[in-house]
Design a protein around this motif. Structure first.
Motif, PDB file in Angstrom:
ATOM      1  N   ILE A  78       0.870  -1.170   0.000  1.00 38.13           N
ATOM      2  CA  ILE A  78       0.000   0.000   0.000  1.00 38.13           C
ATOM      3  C   ILE A  78       0.906   1.218   0.000  1.00 38.13           C
ATOM      4  N   ALA A  79       0.734   2.092  -0.961  1.00 38.26           N
ATOM      5  CA  ALA A  79       1.555   3.302  -1.115  1.00 38.26           C
ATOM      6  C   ALA A  79       3.040   2.950  -1.212  1.00 38.26           C
ATOM      7  N   ARG A  80       3.338   1.913  -1.971  1.00 38.88           N
ATOM      8  CA  ARG A  80       4.708   1.441  -2.239  1.00 38.88           C
ATOM      9  C   ARG A  80       5.427   0.897  -1.015  1.00 38.88           C
ATOM     10  N   SER A 113      -4.182   5.003  -2.401  1.00 40.11           N
ATOM     11  CA  SER A 113      -5.486   5.072  -3.066  1.00 40.11           C
ATOM     12  C   SER A 113      -6.475   4.138  -2.368  1.00 40.11           C
ATOM     13  N   ALA A 114      -7.736   4.427  -2.560  1.00 41.99           N
ATOM     14  CA  ALA A 114      -8.781   3.582  -1.990  1.00 41.99           C
ATOM     15  C   ALA A 114      -8.728   2.187  -2.601  1.00 41.99           C
ATOM     16  N   ALA A 115      -8.357   2.091  -3.852  1.00 40.99           N
ATOM     17  CA  ALA A 115      -8.288   0.794  -4.537  1.00 40.99           C
ATOM     18  C   ALA A 115      -7.268  -0.130  -3.882  1.00 40.99           C
ATOM     19  N   GLU A 116      -6.137   0.419  -3.438  1.00 44.68           N
ATOM     20  CA  GLU A 116      -5.127  -0.402  -2.775  1.00 44.68           C
ATOM     21  C   GLU A 116      -5.667  -1.009  -1.483  1.00 44.68           C
ATOM     22  N   ARG A 174      -3.592  10.827   1.858  1.00 42.53           N
ATOM     23  CA  ARG A 174      -3.201  11.238   0.501  1.00 42.53           C
ATOM     24  C   ARG A 174      -2.109  10.359  -0.086  1.00 42.53           C
ATOM     25  N   ASP A 175      -1.494   9.521   0.743  1.00 36.46           N
ATOM     26  CA  ASP A 175      -0.371   8.709   0.295  1.00 36.46           C
ATOM     27  C   ASP A 175      -0.776   7.416  -0.396  1.00 36.46           C
ATOM     28  N   THR A 228      -2.193   1.516   8.231  1.00 33.44           N
ATOM     29  CA  THR A 228      -0.859   1.796   7.699  1.00 33.44           C
ATOM     30  C   THR A 228      -0.139   2.915   8.444  1.00 33.44           C
ATOM     31  N   ARG A 229      -0.890   3.705   9.213  1.00 32.02           N
ATOM     32  CA  ARG A 229      -0.347   4.881   9.910  1.00 32.02           C
ATOM     33  C   ARG A 229       0.256   5.881   8.938  1.00 32.02           C
TER      34      ARG A 229
END
Length: 102
Positions: free
Chosen positions: A5-7, A59-62, A56-57, A51-52
């Motif tokens: 999630i978010a790389r 997406s909802a899809a992730e 904005r970091d 994820t803490r």
């Protein structure tokens, strides 16, 4: 389960998500949501808590993909009926020549 999630890689479990969300009051749902326990949580709220990270970091899809793989029920944004659409009864009446009121 390992997910990205978010790389960033995260090791998530269903029990871990349930524990993280325990005692968290759900925000009003205006878009996609995840059902955790008996509550409906916005996807971005769940992602932020597990994820803490800032909302904005990622997406909802992730988050939806990860929650679905863990076995949680995910809900999409309900589609609204188009304005001015005739019901089946109104459509049939119009075809028979009756005046239509919308």
């Amino acid at each position: 389960m390992r997910c990205v999630i978010a790389r960033f890689p995260f090791e998530l479990t269903k029990g871990g998500v349930l524990e993280s969300m325990k005692g968290v009051k759900p925000e009003p749902v205006t878009g996609q949501s995840v059902i955790i326990g008996r509550r409906h949580y916005p996807v971005k709220q769940v992602g932020q808590i597990i994820t803490r990270q800032d909302r904005r970091d990622f997406s909802a899809a992730e988050v939806l993909r990860a929650m679905a793989q863990l076995g949680f029920t995910c809900r999409a944004v309900p589609k609204a009926a188009p304005v001015g659409t005739l019901s089946p009864m109104q459509h049939a009446s119009a075809m028979l020549g009756a005046p239509v009121t919308v």
